[in-house]
Design a protein around this motif. Structure first.
Motif, PDB file in Angstrom:
ATOM      1  N   GLU A  97       0.823  -1.228   0.000  1.00 47.07           N
ATOM      2  CA  GLU A  97       0.000   0.000   0.000  1.00 47.07           C
ATOM      3  C   GLU A  97       0.843   1.257   0.000  1.00 47.07           C
ATOM      4  N   THR A  98       2.071   1.162   0.523  1.00 45.09           N
ATOM      5  CA  THR A  98       2.949   2.343   0.442  1.00 45.09           C
ATOM      6  C   THR A  98       3.290   2.596  -1.026  1.00 45.09           C
ATOM      7  N   LEU A  99       3.614   1.508  -1.724  1.00 44.62           N
ATOM      8  CA  LEU A  99       3.992   1.652  -3.133  1.00 44.62           C
ATOM      9  C   LEU A  99       2.756   1.992  -3.979  1.00 44.62           C
ATOM     10  N   ILE A 141       5.811   7.550   0.631  1.00 45.13           N
ATOM     11  CA  ILE A 141       6.861   6.524   0.656  1.00 45.13           C
ATOM     12  C   ILE A 141       7.914   6.879   1.690  1.00 45.13           C
ATOM     13  N   GLY A 142       8.395   5.863   2.361  1.00 40.98           N
ATOM     14  CA  GLY A 142       9.415   6.079   3.373  1.00 40.98           C
ATOM     15  C   GLY A 142      10.781   5.973   2.751  1.00 40.98           C
ATOM     16  N   GLU A 143      11.245   7.089   2.236  1.00 41.17           N
ATOM     17  CA  GLU A 143      12.525   7.073   1.531  1.00 41.17           C
ATOM     18  C   GLU A 143      13.251   8.386   1.788  1.00 41.17           C
ATOM     19  N   ILE A 196      -3.116   7.412  10.324  1.00 42.69           N
ATOM     20  CA  ILE A 196      -2.690   7.661   8.951  1.00 42.69           C
ATOM     21  C   ILE A 196      -1.185   7.951   9.007  1.00 42.69           C
ATOM     22  N   ARG A 197      -0.423   7.448   8.032  1.00 44.93           N
ATOM     23  CA  ARG A 197       1.032   7.660   8.097  1.00 44.93           C
ATOM     24  C   ARG A 197       1.488   8.796   7.196  1.00 44.93           C
ATOM     25  N   PHE A 198       2.321   9.613   7.757  1.00 46.57           N
ATOM     26  CA  PHE A 198       2.848  10.803   7.103  1.00 46.57           C
ATOM     27  C   PHE A 198       4.368  10.673   7.154  1.00 46.57           C
TER      28      PHE A 198
HETATM   29  N1  GLU Z   1       9.860   1.338   3.770  1.00 46.32           N
HETATM   30  C1  GLU Z   1       9.287   2.278   2.855  1.00 46.32           C
HETATM   31  C2  GLU Z   1       7.875   2.574   3.277  1.00 46.32           C
HETATM   32  O1  GLU Z   1       7.406   2.007   4.226  1.00 46.32           O
HETATM   33  C3  GLU Z   1       9.467   1.921   1.422  1.00 46.32           C
HETATM   34  C4  GLU Z   1       8.282   1.423   0.642  1.00 46.32           C
HETATM   35  C5  GLU Z   1       8.173  -0.048   0.599  1.00 46.32           C
HETATM   36  O2  GLU Z   1       9.194  -0.707   0.420  1.00 46.32           O
HETATM   37  O3  GLU Z   1       7.055  -0.520   0.767  1.00 46.32           O
HETATM   38  O4  GLU Z   1       7.247   3.405   2.702  1.00 46.32           O
END
Ligand code: GLU
Ligand code: PMP
Length: 398
Positions: free
Chosen positions: A16-18, A39-41, A372-374
């Motif tokens: 779901e992040t992607l 996205i966590g980047e 919700i994630r920010f």
């Molecule tokens: N770890 C990141 C996130 O949680 C990268 C996206 C992923 O690999 O799902 O958004």
């Protein structure tokens, strides 16, 4: 045509992040001015000395297959890093380098889980854990927490979830998505509990080790009596701004390391030779580049918490690590702008995307449907604009 895909893929959910990141890219391609905080980047580029090591590796013809678990010199560098930073004794033979920590996690699940085994996931948990467990045919058992507990579970909570089918307890500290960090004594309580169940393995995902605003990162494998039951997962994606290089690694009891090596020998033959050389340079360097990035994240956290505390109806914790805030948004459930009704966090994430042009990720993906994630891994100017948009959009709901 009938669906000819396997049951495995049909049962798998898209990350779901992607997915949220894909949706915001599509809107941007249509000309919409979307800010993506989904996205966590890290937004930083990989430090120059790491890129130089990769260029050197190419010129020196590190372009062939590598040993399946990684170059010996990289595994040695990781072994030294574990001792230097975490006071953990892992010999190079206990280390396996893989195509990102995500791949390390998949190796662990596919090597250790049988159908119907149970994996305890303290919620909120990172989005891919559940799907990777499912891929291995096993079942996840989520233990809820809440913002009032700083999104952490206790050894007692875990104990209540243990059954005779439990095979793993799997969590991240610092945590994605809550930013919570387990203290040494909280980890010790969990270690003491799990030591009573020798067949249970702890998967300790420490990929955010360097983005920790507490004093010092604590690894659960530091307690001798539990170390043989722990797989420590880490990588270079977050701490060194190396997401695209795809390097993750584990330190584990040798029988688990051997199994993961066997597994990836059939899937990838080992990861990129050039990335391995770059990762070695990163891990052998002093900590100045990671420290600089950590300071920038800490400043952004302050900014985000300050600005967000001005938005009515959001409940916030004070995340001690990673680069996320995970506000409880449940006070908006049931509200409407006259056209759209917000029933849950997914509705709110879609509303903020379509009306506010800010992409966030619903807490449902992380096993907490109130939040919700920010991600604040972006510049201060963008964060200020994004929070202004969120505030204005939420103000439309009554
Ligand atoms: N770890 C990141 C996130 O949680 C990268 C996206 C992923 O690999 O799902 O958004
Ligand atoms: N674990 C957690 C908690 C994460 O947030 C991520 C980020 N994608 C990963 C593992 C995987 O990291 P990577 O595959 O990029 O090394």
């Amino acid at each position: 045509m009938d669906n000819q895909l396997s049951n495995t893929i049909n049962n798998l959910s898209e990350s779901e992040t992607l997915a949220m990141t894909r949706m915001s890219r599509e809107l941007i391609a249509e000309g919409k001015d979307v800010i993506s905080l989904s996205i966590g980047e890290p937004d930083f580029n990989t430090p120059q000395f790491i890129k130089d090591a990769a260029i050197k590796a190419i010129n020196e013809n590190y372009t062939h297959y590598t040993p399946v678990p990684g170059y010996p010199e990289l595994r040695k560098a990781i072994s030294t890093k574990f001792k230097r930073d975490n006071n953990l004794d892992y010999t190079p033979e206990q280390i396996v380098v893989s195509t990102g920590a995500k791949h390390s996690l998949a190796n662990i699940a596919l090597s250790l889980l049988n159908p119907n085994d149970e994996v305890i996931l303290p919620a909120p948990y990172w989005v891919s854990y559940k799907e990777i467990v499912k891929l291995a045919g096993a079942k996840h058992v989520s233990i809820p927490s809440s913002i009032e507990q700083d999104f952490k579970v206790t050894a007692d909570d875990i104990k209540k979830a243990i059954t005779d089918k439990t095979r793993m307890v799997w969590f991240s500290t610092p945590c994605n998505p809550s930013g919570s960090v387990y203290t040494k004594s909280e980890l010790e309580d969990i270690a003491k509990l799990i030591a009573q169940y020798p067949h249970i393995i702890i998967v300790s995902d420490e990929i955010y080790e360097h983005i920790n605003f507490n004093d010092k990162h604590e690894s659960i494998a530091q307690f001798d009596y539990i170390k043989d039951q722990v797989v420590t997962v880490n990588g270079v994606s977050k701490g060194f701004a190396m997401t695209g290089w795809r390097i993750g690694y584990i330190g584990a009891p040798k029988w688990i390391a051997d199994a993961c090596t066997k597994m990836q020998g059939q899937f990838t033959s080992g990861t990129s030779s050039i990335s391995q050389k770059a990762a070695q340079a990163a891990l052998e360097a002093d900590s100045s580049c990671t420290l600089e990035m950590r300071k920038a994240f800490e400043k952004r956290r302050e900014l985000v918490l300050n600005l967000m505390s001005d938005i009515p109806g959001l409940k916030l914790n004070n995340p001690k690590g990673a680069f996320y805030v995970f506000p409880d948004v449940s006070s908006y459930f049931g509200k409407t702008d006259g056209k759209t009704i917000i029933n849950n966090a997914s509705d709110l994430a879609m509303y903020l995307l379509n009306e506010g042009l800010v992409a966030l990720v619903s807490g449902d993906a992380f096993g907490d449907s109130n939040c919700i994630r920010f991600s604040y891994a972006t510049s201060e100017d963008i964060l200020i604009e994004a929070i202004k948009r969120i505030k204005n959009t939420l103000a439309l709901l009554h």
